[in-house]
Design an enzyme around this catalytic site. Structure first.
Site, PDB file in Angstrom:
ATOM      1  N   ASP A  28      -2.355 -62.190 -19.052  1.00  0.00           N
ATOM      2  CA  ASP A  28      -1.478 -61.138 -18.488  1.00  0.00           C
ATOM      3  C   ASP A  28      -0.030 -61.571 -18.250  1.00  0.00           C
ATOM      4  OD1 ASP A  28      -3.916 -59.910 -18.521  1.00  0.00           O
ATOM      5  OD2 ASP A  28      -4.060 -59.570 -16.359  1.00  0.00           O
ATOM      6  N   GLU A  76      -3.513 -56.770 -18.917  1.00  0.00           N
ATOM      7  CA  GLU A  76      -4.149 -55.774 -18.047  1.00  0.00           C
ATOM      8  C   GLU A  76      -3.504 -54.442 -18.392  1.00  0.00           C
ATOM      9  OE1 GLU A  76      -4.275 -56.640 -13.850  1.00  0.00           O
ATOM     10  OE2 GLU A  76      -4.907 -54.599 -13.366  1.00  0.00           O
ATOM     11  N   LYS A 133      -7.432 -55.348 -21.414  1.00  0.00           N
ATOM     12  CA  LYS A 133      -8.534 -55.332 -20.446  1.00  0.00           C
ATOM     13  C   LYS A 133      -8.208 -54.367 -19.303  1.00  0.00           C
ATOM     14  CE  LYS A 133      -6.952 -59.473 -17.895  1.00  0.00           C
ATOM     15  NZ  LYS A 133      -6.647 -58.816 -16.627  1.00  0.00           N
ATOM     16  N   LYS A 136      -9.575 -56.812 -13.835  1.00  0.00           N
ATOM     17  CA  LYS A 136      -8.908 -58.073 -13.514  1.00  0.00           C
ATOM     18  C   LYS A 136      -9.491 -59.197 -14.381  1.00  0.00           C
ATOM     19  CE  LYS A 136      -6.490 -55.960 -10.383  1.00  0.00           C
ATOM     20  NZ  LYS A 136      -5.170 -55.445 -10.797  1.00  0.00           N
ATOM     21  N   VAL A 161      -1.083 -65.302 -15.251  1.00  0.00           N
ATOM     22  CA  VAL A 161      -0.871 -64.771 -13.913  1.00  0.00           C
ATOM     23  C   VAL A 161      -1.826 -63.604 -13.634  1.00  0.00           C
ATOM     24  CG1 VAL A 161       1.544 -65.466 -13.927  1.00  0.00           C
ATOM     25  CG2 VAL A 161       0.966 -63.181 -14.752  1.00  0.00           C
ATOM     26  N   THR A 162      -2.107 -63.383 -12.335  1.00  0.00           N
ATOM     27  CA  THR A 162      -1.791 -64.234 -11.206  1.00  0.00           C
ATOM     28  C   THR A 162      -3.009 -65.097 -10.914  1.00  0.00           C
ATOM     29  OG1 THR A 162      -2.546 -62.632  -9.524  1.00  0.00           O
ATOM     30  CG2 THR A 162      -0.240 -62.537 -10.178  1.00  0.00           C
ATOM     31  N   CYS A 166      -6.241 -62.139 -11.615  1.00  0.00           N
ATOM     32  CA  CYS A 166      -6.829 -62.060 -12.958  1.00  0.00           C
ATOM     33  C   CYS A 166      -7.243 -63.428 -13.512  1.00  0.00           C
ATOM     34  CB  CYS A 166      -5.870 -61.358 -13.894  1.00  0.00           C
ATOM     35  SG  CYS A 166      -5.704 -59.603 -13.477  1.00  0.00           S
ATOM     36  N   GLN A 206     -16.899 -78.474  -4.766  1.00  0.00           N
ATOM     37  CA  GLN A 206     -18.356 -78.508  -4.960  1.00  0.00           C
ATOM     38  C   GLN A 206     -18.717 -78.987  -6.365  1.00  0.00           C
ATOM     39  OE1 GLN A 206     -20.502 -75.148  -2.990  1.00  0.00           O
ATOM     40  NE2 GLN A 206     -18.479 -74.195  -2.979  1.00  0.00           N
TER      41      GLN A 206
HETATM   42  N1  TIU Z   1      -3.020 -59.911 -13.859  1.00  0.00           N
HETATM   43  C1  TIU Z   1      -3.236 -59.823 -12.548  1.00  0.00           C
HETATM   44  O1  TIU Z   1      -3.407 -60.814 -11.869  1.00  0.00           O
HETATM   45  N2  TIU Z   1      -3.243 -58.536 -11.983  1.00  0.00           N
HETATM   46  C2  TIU Z   1      -2.853 -58.269 -10.699  1.00  0.00           C
HETATM   47  O2  TIU Z   1      -2.898 -57.119 -10.264  1.00  0.00           O
HETATM   48  N3  TIU Z   1      -2.403 -59.319  -9.940  1.00  0.00           N
HETATM   49  C3  TIU Z   1      -1.888 -59.262  -8.689  1.00  0.00           C
HETATM   50  O3  TIU Z   1      -1.658 -60.322  -8.105  1.00  0.00           O
HETATM   51  N4  TIU Z   1      -1.611 -58.088  -8.138  1.00  0.00           N
END
Ligand code: TIU
Length: 234
Positions: A28, A76, A133, A136, A161-162, A166, A206
């Site tokens: 993303d 996304e 996709k 997430k 990210v993030t 995701c 773990q």
């Molecule tokens: N790609 C992804 O992480 N989608 C999000 O909505 N991330 C946020 O941190 N909002």
């Protein structure tokens, strides 16, 4: 014959990278998350925090492309009619703009809109797999699992990210599907630096309950020092 694995220094222990069976998955890296005026900004985030991941992702892409190893990019994104966007996702909270609303980069997280594109700096090359996709995680409601299986991929090196949304969701999905997944620390970013740090700790805790984490320099050095059976660098 399988090539010799390359040990990559990582937490919680070395990741035995299998040349030929390891895909780079870049999550993303879209304008909607990283540039002002997109979805990330609409949620009230300081999107400049994600810029730090761009150069490390470029380095990773160069490493994979130089070796001809598989690269996967995800976005996304939703269909223009939002038929793949559950109301629970679209209506959550009180963002400045919702998914599908028109912003300065077009309709937020809608396929084909400028904001939904991957940043030019890390754009897919022809032949690289791009997965749209609606969730997430990159496996949910996509063909990613089948595409990886068809390519003989059993390991993922993950960036993007993030970190705690995701990226971590995708790593957990991958783990449950039997993939070994390594997160590259500099090549991921969050709007919340503390969440990035905590996510990495959760992944490696773990005994690697979700997967591994490595520094980009360590991965690059391991790849540079490896020599494949044909005498070529691994
Ligand atoms: N790609 C992804 O992480 N989608 C999000 O909505 N991330 C946020 O941190 N909002």
């Amino acid at each position: 014959m399988n090539p010799i694995p390359i040990p990559v220094p990582a937490r919680p222990f070395a990741f035995e990278l299998q040349p030929g069976a390891v895909a780079l998955v870049v999550i993303d890296m879209q304008r909607d998350f990283i540039e002002p005026g997109g979805f990330g900004a609409s949620l009230g985030n300081d999107v400049s925090l994600l810029e730090a991941a761009i150069a490390p992702v470029q380095r990773l892409l160069a490493l994979w492309r130089a070796r001809g190893w598989p690269v996967v990019h995800t976005r996304e994104s939703h269909a223009p009619d939002l038929s793949d966007c559950p109301p629970a996702k679209r209506l959550r909270g009180t963002p400045a703009l919702r998914i599908g609303d028109a912003g300065p980069m077009g309709r937020l997280l809608v396929r084909g809109e400028p904001g939904c594109d991957i940043l030019p700096a890390v754009a897919p090359w022809p032949g690289e797999l791009v997965i749209d996709k609606p969730g997430k995680g990159a496996f949910h409601a996509t063909a990613l699992g089948e595409e990886l299986f068809a390519r003989g991929v059993t390991q993922l090196v993950v960036a993007g990210v993030t970190t705690e949304v995701c990226v971590q969701t995708t790593m957990r999905e991958a783990n449950d599907r039997g993939f070994d997944a390594l997160l590259v620390e500099e090549a991921t970013a969050s709007y919340f630096p503390a969440f990035k740090a905590a996510s990495i700790e959760m992944i490696v805790a773990q005994g690697g309950i979700v997967g591994w984490a490595a520094r980009l320099d360590d991965l690059q050095a391991a790849l540079a020092s490896s020599v494949g059976p044909s005498g070529q660098e691994g």
